[in-house]
Design a protein around this motif. Structure first.
Motif, mmCIF file in Angstrom:
data_model
loop_
_atom_site.group_PDB
_atom_site.id
_atom_site.type_symbol
_atom_site.label_atom_id
_atom_site.label_comp_id
_atom_site.label_asym_id
_atom_site.label_seq_id
_atom_site.Cartn_x
_atom_site.Cartn_y
_atom_site.Cartn_z
ATOM 1 N N LEU A 1 0.892 -1.122 -0.043
ATOM 2 C CA LEU A 1 -0.015 0.051 -0.008
ATOM 3 C C LEU A 1 0.948 1.185 -0.202
ATOM 4 C CD1 LEU A 1 -2.835 -1.206 2.364
ATOM 5 C CD2 LEU A 1 -2.739 -1.296 -0.189
ATOM 6 N N THR B 1 -0.919 7.266 -1.931
ATOM 7 C CA THR B 1 -1.532 7.919 -1.026
ATOM 8 C C THR B 1 -1.744 6.889 -0.029
ATOM 9 O OG1 THR B 1 -2.806 8.895 -2.842
ATOM 10 C CG2 THR B 1 -3.827 9.184 -0.703
ATOM 11 N N LEU C 1 -3.370 5.269 3.561
ATOM 12 C CA LEU C 1 -4.912 4.733 3.802
ATOM 13 C C LEU C 1 -5.571 5.787 4.506
ATOM 14 C CD1 LEU C 1 -4.139 1.042 5.155
ATOM 15 C CD2 LEU C 1 -5.867 1.753 3.376
ATOM 16 N N ARG D 1 -6.908 -1.527 -9.758
ATOM 17 C CA ARG D 1 -7.455 -1.301 -8.565
ATOM 18 C C ARG D 1 -6.949 -2.284 -7.677
ATOM 19 N NH1 ARG D 1 -12.810 0.181 -11.149
ATOM 20 N NH2 ARG D 1 -12.761 2.497 -11.225
ATOM 21 N N TYR E 1 -8.194 -3.550 -3.791
ATOM 22 C CA TYR E 1 -9.418 -4.045 -2.799
ATOM 23 C C TYR E 1 -8.585 -4.331 -1.356
ATOM 24 C CZ TYR E 1 -12.069 -3.472 -6.838
ATOM 25 O OH TYR E 1 -12.743 -3.098 -8.097
ATOM 26 N N TYR F 1 -11.744 -0.672 1.694
ATOM 27 C CA TYR F 1 -11.139 0.247 0.839
ATOM 28 C C TYR F 1 -10.879 -0.108 -0.719
ATOM 29 C CZ TYR F 1 -10.828 3.207 4.874
ATOM 30 O OH TYR F 1 -11.227 3.867 6.199
ATOM 31 N N TYR G 1 -8.470 1.177 -3.603
ATOM 32 C CA TYR G 1 -7.526 2.135 -4.164
ATOM 33 C C TYR G 1 -7.286 1.909 -5.670
ATOM 34 C CZ TYR G 1 -3.051 4.719 -4.843
ATOM 35 O OH TYR G 1 -1.992 5.518 -5.230
ATOM 36 N N ASP G 2 -7.575 3.103 -6.305
ATOM 37 C CA ASP G 2 -7.409 3.515 -7.823
ATOM 38 C C ASP G 2 -5.986 3.884 -7.883
ATOM 39 O OD1 ASP G 2 -7.470 4.738 -10.390
ATOM 40 O OD2 ASP G 2 -9.801 4.538 -10.397
ATOM 41 N N GLU H 1 -6.340 7.632 -5.613
ATOM 42 C CA GLU H 1 -7.040 7.985 -4.478
ATOM 43 C C GLU H 1 -7.726 6.660 -4.016
ATOM 44 O OE1 GLU H 1 -10.169 10.810 -5.773
ATOM 45 O OE2 GLU H 1 -8.485 12.156 -6.534
ATOM 46 N N TRP H 2 -8.105 6.913 -2.564
ATOM 47 C CA TRP H 2 -8.791 5.641 -1.964
ATOM 48 C C TRP H 2 -10.190 5.985 -1.795
ATOM 49 C CZ3 TRP H 2 -6.729 1.033 -0.319
ATOM 50 C CH2 TRP H 2 -5.512 1.023 -0.294
ATOM 51 N N SER H 3 -10.899 5.075 -1.914
ATOM 52 C CA SER H 3 -12.632 5.219 -1.718
ATOM 53 C C SER H 3 -13.107 4.072 -0.843
ATOM 54 C CB SER H 3 -13.233 5.183 -3.193
ATOM 55 O OG SER H 3 -13.282 3.933 -3.783
ATOM 56 N N ARG H 4 -14.421 4.245 -0.260
ATOM 57 C CA ARG H 4 -14.850 3.413 0.555
ATOM 58 C C ARG H 4 -15.587 2.404 -0.272
ATOM 59 N NH1 ARG H 4 -14.855 3.023 6.113
ATOM 60 N NH2 ARG H 4 -13.817 4.973 7.153
#
Length: 83
Positions: free
Chosen positions: A8, A33, A35, A50, A52, A67, A69-70, A75-78
């Motif tokens: 990560l 980026t 976490l 991505r 996961y 989470y 990660y792209d 960027e991280w998204s939920r």
């Protein structure tokens, strides 16, 4: 799978790519980026561009967090929490 480093902290597309269903590593390293929250003992899966992240612990308890990660946008998204 143990990569010998925290996956990560680098962009997945720089070291983890699919080639005929196999993984291989490149020599390019870049910072990614962080976490949104510090976690350990999580599970990871890489699909396309991505990564996961499922579950993990924050040091107090285990979480049902997901989470995503792209690696293109960095960027991280939920995602949907684990049941």
């Amino acid at each position: 799978m143990n990569f010998g480093f925290d996956p990560l902290t680098v962009k997945a597309r720089e070291y983890l790519r699919f080639a005929d269903g196999r993984f291989f590593f490149t020599a390019v390293w870049t910072n990614a980026t962080p976490l949104p929250e510090p976690l350990f003992a999580y599970a990871l899966a890489a699909v396309g561009e991505r990564i996961y992240l499922f579950g993990g612990s924050n040091g107090v308890r285990y979480l049902a967090t997901t989470y995503i990660y792209d690696t293109v946008t960095g960027e991280w998204s939920r995602g949907t929490p684990l049941a």
